[in-house]
Design a protein around this motif. Structure first.
Motif, mmCIF file in Angstrom:
data_model
loop_
_atom_site.group_PDB
_atom_site.id
_atom_site.type_symbol
_atom_site.label_atom_id
_atom_site.label_comp_id
_atom_site.label_asym_id
_atom_site.label_seq_id
_atom_site.Cartn_x
_atom_site.Cartn_y
_atom_site.Cartn_z
ATOM 1 N N ASP A 88 0.855 -1.175 0.000
ATOM 2 C CA ASP A 88 0.000 0.000 0.000
ATOM 3 C C ASP A 88 0.898 1.235 0.000
ATOM 4 O O ASP A 88 2.110 1.145 0.207
ATOM 5 N N LYS A 89 0.306 2.382 -0.248
ATOM 6 C CA LYS A 89 1.034 3.655 -0.204
ATOM 7 C C LYS A 89 0.243 4.603 0.683
ATOM 8 O O LYS A 89 -0.964 4.750 0.512
ATOM 9 N N VAL A 90 0.942 5.208 1.635
ATOM 10 C CA VAL A 90 0.327 6.158 2.573
ATOM 11 C C VAL A 90 1.010 7.504 2.375
ATOM 12 O O VAL A 90 2.233 7.584 2.371
ATOM 13 N N ALA A 91 0.190 8.541 2.211
ATOM 14 C CA ALA A 91 0.724 9.890 1.999
ATOM 15 C C ALA A 91 0.666 10.695 3.286
ATOM 16 O O ALA A 91 -0.302 10.605 4.043
ATOM 17 N N CYS A 92 1.697 11.489 3.523
ATOM 18 C CA CYS A 92 1.729 12.429 4.643
ATOM 19 C C CYS A 92 1.333 13.789 4.079
ATOM 20 O O CYS A 92 2.091 14.400 3.324
ATOM 21 N N THR A 93 0.158 14.251 4.433
ATOM 22 C CA THR A 93 -0.353 15.514 3.906
ATOM 23 C C THR A 93 0.496 16.720 4.317
ATOM 24 O O THR A 93 0.819 17.556 3.464
ATOM 25 N N PRO A 94 0.897 16.854 5.593
ATOM 26 C CA PRO A 94 1.666 18.054 5.980
ATOM 27 C C PRO A 94 2.976 18.255 5.220
ATOM 28 O O PRO A 94 3.330 19.380 4.886
ATOM 29 N N CYS A 95 3.716 17.174 4.941
ATOM 30 C CA CYS A 95 5.027 17.357 4.298
ATOM 31 C C CYS A 95 5.111 16.719 2.908
ATOM 32 O O CYS A 95 6.166 16.718 2.295
ATOM 33 N N SER A 96 4.025 16.155 2.422
ATOM 34 C CA SER A 96 3.952 15.509 1.101
ATOM 35 C C SER A 96 4.836 14.269 0.986
ATOM 36 O O SER A 96 5.185 13.854 -0.116
ATOM 37 N N GLY A 97 5.209 13.679 2.101
ATOM 38 C CA GLY A 97 5.992 12.442 2.078
ATOM 39 C C GLY A 97 5.144 11.260 1.636
ATOM 40 O O GLY A 97 3.922 11.270 1.787
ATOM 41 N N GLN A 98 5.788 10.265 1.060
ATOM 42 C CA GLN A 98 5.115 9.051 0.609
ATOM 43 C C GLN A 98 5.749 7.849 1.304
ATOM 44 O O GLN A 98 6.981 7.725 1.327
#
Length: 125
Positions: A88-98
């Motif tokens: 799966d892929k999880v995105a970090c909204t605050p820093c745009s990390g993947q």
């Protein structure tokens, strides 16, 4: 595929992070973003729903093959604890990390599952 930070690496034996009927209150496996510290989650039901395809819709076919190679998933298509691997892929909204995640899903009885989080890695892009 280059991983920048490995938060969790696979092990052959560990207790399940989720068991159908026993840990229903826990909906997600929570972890912190390595870059900004935001709390992120891996949805257990999403992993179970995708155990037959081996990946969620967020992961491309190319990424799927690269992740299988990265984690050493062979022709038997078994995860480290013996279940079915799900990426799966999880995105970090605050820093745009993947983050790429690797779960082992095991159906040990009819529609009764365990989920073990086997890998969390920050994309090295």
């Amino acid at each position: 595929m280059k991983m920048k930070v490995e938060i969790i690496t696979p092990v052959y034996y560990k207790k399940p992070d989720f068991i159908t009927g026993e840990s229903e209150k826990r909906k997600q496996y929570l972890f912190k973003c390595a870059a900004c510290g935001a709390e992120l989650g891996i949805d257990f039901q999403k992993q179970i729903q995708n155990c037959w395809t081996g990946k969620t819709d967020e992961v491309t076919d190319r990424e799927h093959e690269e992740l299988k190679a990265h984690y050493g998933i062979g022709s038997s298509n078994k995860s480290h604890e013996g279940g079915l691997p799900v990426f799966d892929k999880v995105a970090c909204t605050p820093c745009s990390g993947q983050y790429y995640t690797y779960s082992g899903v095991n159906e040990f009885s009819n529609s009764t599952f365990t989920v073990q989080i086997q890998g969390i890695a920050k994309d090295g892009k």
